[in-house]
Write a protein that holds these residues in place. Structure first.
Motif, PDB file in Angstrom:
ATOM      1  N   ALA A  95       0.831  -1.208   0.000  1.00  0.00           N
ATOM      2  CA  ALA A  95       0.000   0.000   0.000  1.00  0.00           C
ATOM      3  C   ALA A  95       0.866   1.261   0.000  1.00  0.00           C
ATOM      4  O   ALA A  95       0.583   2.214  -0.720  1.00  0.00           O
ATOM      5  N   LYS A  96       1.954   1.250   0.791  1.00  0.00           N
ATOM      6  CA  LYS A  96       2.771   2.474   0.885  1.00  0.00           C
ATOM      7  C   LYS A  96       3.543   2.769  -0.399  1.00  0.00           C
ATOM      8  O   LYS A  96       3.884   3.916  -0.666  1.00  0.00           O
ATOM      9  N   ASN A  97       3.804   1.747  -1.227  1.00  0.00           N
ATOM     10  CA  ASN A  97       4.538   1.951  -2.484  1.00  0.00           C
ATOM     11  C   ASN A  97       3.610   2.118  -3.685  1.00  0.00           C
ATOM     12  O   ASN A  97       4.071   2.252  -4.811  1.00  0.00           O
ATOM     13  N   PHE A  98       2.318   2.103  -3.446  1.00  0.00           N
ATOM     14  CA  PHE A  98       1.352   2.175  -4.551  1.00  0.00           C
ATOM     15  C   PHE A  98       1.244   3.585  -5.114  1.00  0.00           C
ATOM     16  O   PHE A  98       1.212   4.571  -4.387  1.00  0.00           O
ATOM     17  N   THR A  99       1.193   3.664  -6.443  1.00  0.00           N
ATOM     18  CA  THR A  99       0.814   4.877  -7.165  1.00  0.00           C
ATOM     19  C   THR A  99      -0.137   4.425  -8.272  1.00  0.00           C
ATOM     20  O   THR A  99      -0.187   3.232  -8.605  1.00  0.00           O
ATOM     21  N   VAL A 100      -0.872   5.360  -8.837  1.00  0.00           N
ATOM     22  CA  VAL A 100      -1.794   5.018  -9.926  1.00  0.00           C
ATOM     23  C   VAL A 100      -1.030   4.370 -11.080  1.00  0.00           C
ATOM     24  O   VAL A 100      -1.456   3.355 -11.632  1.00  0.00           O
ATOM     25  N   GLU A 101       0.118   4.933 -11.440  1.00  0.00           N
ATOM     26  CA  GLU A 101       0.903   4.383 -12.543  1.00  0.00           C
ATOM     27  C   GLU A 101       1.480   3.019 -12.176  1.00  0.00           C
ATOM     28  O   GLU A 101       1.510   2.111 -13.008  1.00  0.00           O
ATOM     29  N   ARG A 102       1.937   2.853 -10.947  1.00  0.00           N
ATOM     30  CA  ARG A 102       2.456   1.542 -10.498  1.00  0.00           C
ATOM     31  C   ARG A 102       1.345   0.496 -10.584  1.00  0.00           C
ATOM     32  O   ARG A 102       1.579  -0.646 -10.968  1.00  0.00           O
ATOM     33  N   GLY A 103       0.139   0.868 -10.249  1.00  0.00           N
ATOM     34  CA  GLY A 103      -1.000  -0.037 -10.355  1.00  0.00           C
ATOM     35  C   GLY A 103      -1.208  -0.489 -11.791  1.00  0.00           C
ATOM     36  O   GLY A 103      -1.410  -1.678 -12.068  1.00  0.00           O
ATOM     37  N   ARG A 104      -1.150   0.457 -12.734  1.00  0.00           N
ATOM     38  CA  ARG A 104      -1.321   0.123 -14.154  1.00  0.00           C
ATOM     39  C   ARG A 104      -0.201  -0.792 -14.627  1.00  0.00           C
ATOM     40  O   ARG A 104      -0.421  -1.762 -15.341  1.00  0.00           O
ATOM     41  N   GLN A 105       1.037  -0.494 -14.193  1.00  0.00           N
ATOM     42  CA  GLN A 105       2.182  -1.334 -14.565  1.00  0.00           C
ATOM     43  C   GLN A 105       2.012  -2.751 -14.028  1.00  0.00           C
ATOM     44  O   GLN A 105       2.339  -3.728 -14.709  1.00  0.00           O
ATOM     45  N   LEU A 115      -4.378  -7.973 -28.896  1.00  0.00           N
ATOM     46  CA  LEU A 115      -3.725  -6.741 -28.458  1.00  0.00           C
ATOM     47  C   LEU A 115      -4.645  -6.044 -27.468  1.00  0.00           C
ATOM     48  O   LEU A 115      -5.861  -6.228 -27.506  1.00  0.00           O
ATOM     49  N   HIS A 116      -4.053  -5.277 -26.582  1.00  0.00           N
ATOM     50  CA  HIS A 116      -4.856  -4.568 -25.583  1.00  0.00           C
ATOM     51  C   HIS A 116      -4.187  -3.251 -25.221  1.00  0.00           C
ATOM     52  O   HIS A 116      -3.013  -3.039 -25.504  1.00  0.00           O
ATOM     53  N   HIS A 117      -4.959  -2.402 -24.602  1.00  0.00           N
ATOM     54  CA  HIS A 117      -4.399  -1.224 -23.945  1.00  0.00           C
ATOM     55  C   HIS A 117      -5.077  -1.122 -22.582  1.00  0.00           C
ATOM     56  O   HIS A 117      -6.223  -1.551 -22.405  1.00  0.00           O
ATOM     57  N   SER A 118      -4.339  -0.599 -21.629  1.00  0.00           N
ATOM     58  CA  SER A 118      -4.899  -0.471 -20.285  1.00  0.00           C
ATOM     59  C   SER A 118      -4.901   1.002 -19.900  1.00  0.00           C
ATOM     60  O   SER A 118      -4.072   1.775 -20.367  1.00  0.00           O
ATOM     61  N   GLU A 119      -5.862   1.340 -19.051  1.00  0.00           N
ATOM     62  CA  GLU A 119      -5.976   2.737 -18.633  1.00  0.00           C
ATOM     63  C   GLU A 119      -6.558   2.816 -17.227  1.00  0.00           C
ATOM     64  O   GLU A 119      -7.310   1.946 -16.798  1.00  0.00           O
ATOM     65  N   PHE A 120      -6.179   3.885 -16.543  1.00  0.00           N
ATOM     66  CA  PHE A 120      -6.732   4.187 -15.232  1.00  0.00           C
ATOM     67  C   PHE A 120      -8.065   4.896 -15.450  1.00  0.00           C
ATOM     68  O   PHE A 120      -8.168   5.790 -16.287  1.00  0.00           O
ATOM     69  N   LEU A 121      -9.098   4.496 -14.695  1.00  0.00           N
ATOM     70  CA  LEU A 121     -10.414   5.104 -14.850  1.00  0.00           C
ATOM     71  C   LEU A 121     -10.736   6.099 -13.739  1.00  0.00           C
ATOM     72  O   LEU A 121     -11.072   7.242 -14.016  1.00  0.00           O
ATOM     73  N   GLU A 122     -10.648   5.645 -12.478  1.00  0.00           N
ATOM     74  CA  GLU A 122     -11.002   6.547 -11.378  1.00  0.00           C
ATOM     75  C   GLU A 122     -10.526   6.014 -10.040  1.00  0.00           C
ATOM     76  O   GLU A 122     -10.232   4.838  -9.887  1.00  0.00           O
ATOM     77  N   GLU A 123     -10.490   6.928  -9.083  1.00  0.00           N
ATOM     78  CA  GLU A 123     -10.173   6.592  -7.698  1.00  0.00           C
ATOM     79  C   GLU A 123     -11.464   6.736  -6.900  1.00  0.00           C
ATOM     80  O   GLU A 123     -12.222   7.693  -7.113  1.00  0.00           O
ATOM     81  N   GLU A 124     -11.716   5.775  -6.024  1.00  0.00           N
ATOM     82  CA  GLU A 124     -12.947   5.787  -5.228  1.00  0.00           C
ATOM     83  C   GLU A 124     -12.572   5.727  -3.746  1.00  0.00           C
ATOM     84  O   GLU A 124     -11.864   4.827  -3.320  1.00  0.00           O
ATOM     85  N   GLU A 125     -13.067   6.685  -2.992  1.00  0.00           N
ATOM     86  CA  GLU A 125     -12.772   6.773  -1.554  1.00  0.00           C
ATOM     87  C   GLU A 125     -13.923   6.139  -0.785  1.00  0.00           C
ATOM     88  O   GLU A 125     -15.064   6.576  -0.901  1.00  0.00           O
TER      89      GLU A 125
END
Length: 133
Positions: A13-23, A39-49
């Motif tokens: 959790a402490k090393n997580f970033t949005v980009e690290r999550g996608r990677q 073939l695929h592409h991945s993308e970040f959609l949203e953050e939910e609190e």
């Protein structure tokens, strides 16, 4: 014989970033047994609190382009959620879930091996539906 489910080592959790999550989602996808024509592409959609967690939503969109049809007739999406608990220590790994666009069934990478057939089924159903219209 017991089937081995492939998974990756998820970040804490402490090393997580949005980009690290996608990677890391890309890293997970790379160990799935899927033919190279997909073939695929991945993308970040949203953050939910939420009260006891933060959820990060991603999408991987899949298709099979060909020389005759470089833009696929249909695509299939896999939705991922990376959950960071507010109750666990920040040294705990993130939790990861995914579901297919055509399903409400939520799967965990460590409990269920991804199947290429799921993508094929989504695309075949979309093409059949389009042809009926």
């Amino acid at each position: 014989t017991k089937h081995v489910i492939k998974n990756i080592l998820w970040t804490t959790a402490k090393n997580f970033t949005v980009e690290r999550g996608r990677q890391q989602i890309e890293e997970l996808i790379s160990i799935w047994d899927i033919h190279e024509s997909w073939l695929h592409h991945s993308e970040f959609l949203e953050e939910e609190e939420l009260k006891d967690s933060k959820r990060y939503h991603y999408r991987a969109c899949w298709g099979i382009p060909t020389r005759r049809k470089p833009i696929p007739q249909a695509t299939a999406s896999v939705y991922f959620v990376i959950v960071i608990s507010k109750l666990k220590p920040d040294t705990a790994p993130v939790e990861v879930f995914y579901r297919l666009e055509s399903s409400r069934l939520i799967r965990r990478p460590e409990q269920c091996q991804f199947r290429e057939k799921w993508l094929k089924d989504i695309i075949e159903n979309k093409i059949a539906c389009t042809e009926r219209l």
